[in-house]
Design a protein around this motif. Sequence first.
Motif, mmCIF file in Angstrom:
data_model
loop_
_atom_site.group_PDB
_atom_site.id
_atom_site.type_symbol
_atom_site.label_atom_id
_atom_site.label_comp_id
_atom_site.label_asym_id
_atom_site.label_seq_id
_atom_site.Cartn_x
_atom_site.Cartn_y
_atom_site.Cartn_z
ATOM 1 N N LYS A 274 -24.921 -7.402 45.717
ATOM 2 C CA LYS A 274 -25.563 -7.189 44.283
ATOM 3 C C LYS A 274 -24.861 -6.824 43.272
ATOM 4 C CE LYS A 274 -29.444 -4.309 42.431
ATOM 5 N NZ LYS A 274 -30.498 -3.529 42.418
ATOM 6 N N ALA A 275 -23.672 -5.925 43.296
ATOM 7 C CA ALA A 275 -23.028 -5.757 42.469
ATOM 8 C C ALA A 275 -22.163 -6.894 42.097
ATOM 9 C CB ALA A 275 -21.912 -4.598 42.964
ATOM 10 N N VAL A 276 -21.753 -7.691 42.862
ATOM 11 C CA VAL A 276 -20.865 -8.767 42.392
ATOM 12 C C VAL A 276 -21.517 -9.672 41.529
ATOM 13 C CG1 VAL A 276 -19.652 -10.926 43.148
ATOM 14 C CG2 VAL A 276 -19.430 -8.913 44.318
ATOM 15 N N ILE A 277 -22.832 -9.871 41.744
ATOM 16 C CA ILE A 277 -23.701 -10.934 41.041
ATOM 17 C C ILE A 277 -24.195 -10.185 39.512
ATOM 18 C CG2 ILE A 277 -25.962 -11.857 40.686
ATOM 19 C CD1 ILE A 277 -25.872 -12.429 43.918
ATOM 20 N N GLU A 278 -24.401 -8.902 39.503
ATOM 21 C CA GLU A 278 -24.946 -8.177 38.452
ATOM 22 C C GLU A 278 -23.547 -8.023 37.489
ATOM 23 O OE1 GLU A 278 -26.703 -4.449 39.315
ATOM 24 O OE2 GLU A 278 -28.584 -5.726 39.465
ATOM 25 N N LEU A 279 -22.280 -7.734 38.027
ATOM 26 C CA LEU A 279 -21.081 -7.793 37.172
ATOM 27 C C LEU A 279 -20.769 -9.027 36.432
ATOM 28 C CD1 LEU A 279 -19.185 -5.300 39.156
ATOM 29 C CD2 LEU A 279 -20.112 -4.787 36.939
ATOM 30 N N TYR B 167 -20.910 -16.607 45.832
ATOM 31 C CA TYR B 167 -21.343 -17.629 46.149
ATOM 32 C C TYR B 167 -22.380 -17.380 47.539
ATOM 33 C CZ TYR B 167 -17.917 -19.734 43.403
ATOM 34 O OH TYR B 167 -17.201 -19.861 42.214
ATOM 35 N N ARG B 168 -22.176 -16.632 48.275
ATOM 36 C CA ARG B 168 -23.256 -16.381 49.415
ATOM 37 C C ARG B 168 -24.475 -15.555 48.786
ATOM 38 N NH1 ARG B 168 -19.959 -13.580 52.736
ATOM 39 N NH2 ARG B 168 -20.289 -11.514 51.662
ATOM 40 N N GLY B 169 -24.021 -14.618 47.887
ATOM 41 C CA GLY B 169 -25.145 -13.831 47.176
ATOM 42 C C GLY B 169 -25.934 -14.748 46.525
ATOM 43 N N VAL C 136 -9.921 -11.135 45.351
ATOM 44 C CA VAL C 136 -10.544 -12.171 44.555
ATOM 45 C C VAL C 136 -11.271 -13.344 45.302
ATOM 46 C CG1 VAL C 136 -10.153 -14.136 42.818
ATOM 47 C CG2 VAL C 136 -9.019 -11.866 42.539
ATOM 48 N N ASN C 137 -10.725 -13.544 46.509
ATOM 49 C CA ASN C 137 -11.364 -14.344 47.396
ATOM 50 C C ASN C 137 -12.592 -13.796 48.062
ATOM 51 O OD1 ASN C 137 -9.815 -16.818 46.927
ATOM 52 N ND2 ASN C 137 -8.422 -16.103 48.539
ATOM 53 N N THR C 138 -12.323 -12.492 48.376
ATOM 54 C CA THR C 138 -13.734 -12.004 48.921
ATOM 55 C C THR C 138 -14.918 -11.927 47.945
ATOM 56 O OG1 THR C 138 -12.314 -10.622 50.282
ATOM 57 C CG2 THR C 138 -14.354 -9.617 50.017
ATOM 58 N N VAL C 139 -14.486 -11.570 46.540
ATOM 59 C CA VAL C 139 -15.391 -11.366 45.498
ATOM 60 C C VAL C 139 -16.197 -12.778 45.375
ATOM 61 C CG1 VAL C 139 -15.817 -11.005 42.955
ATOM 62 C CG2 VAL C 139 -14.397 -9.722 44.317
#
Length: 165
Positions: free
Chosen positions: A116-121, A148-150, A140-143
């Motif tokens: 959720k944090a990744v998508i919101e940011l 993309y998964r989110g 960076v690749n984890t993010v």
Amino acid sequence: MFFQRKDVKEQKIEELLLENYNRYYRLAYSYVHNEADAADIVQNGAYKAIRNSDSLKNVEYAQTWIYRIMLNEIFQCAKKKQMVSLDELPTEQGQEDHYENIDLKRALDQMNPQDKAVIELRYFEDMKIEDIAKVLNENVNTVKSRLYRGLKKLRLELTDAWQWE
């Protein structure tokens, strides 16, 4: 009378906190859905950022450093809220904003906090993937994978929600 001079780091942090207060508040509110809790999160995060300004290694990264502090406060508050039974929570009817996408909000709330944090940011705070990686202290690749998964999960959730209407 003695005046204590603020160092460059502390001045920059205070400046960023004042400029971006509403962003931090919106981010916190998107997790806790309570105005008082969101305000407390931002206040505690601001206090910690100013108090620990000397631990900031590079002033150029002050913005991502503050986001990291705010997200830590958000996650800490969210953990405390999860411990409270849903039966004990008061219901606040009529408090929802009529202009927001309720389906999107519900789908985001069902995600784990890191995704959720990744998508919101990325989409609500308009941060670059590299900056998100710094904020979350991840590769960076984890993010990118989380993003993309989110998004895929969101797409599925929203498709299901719209099919039932």
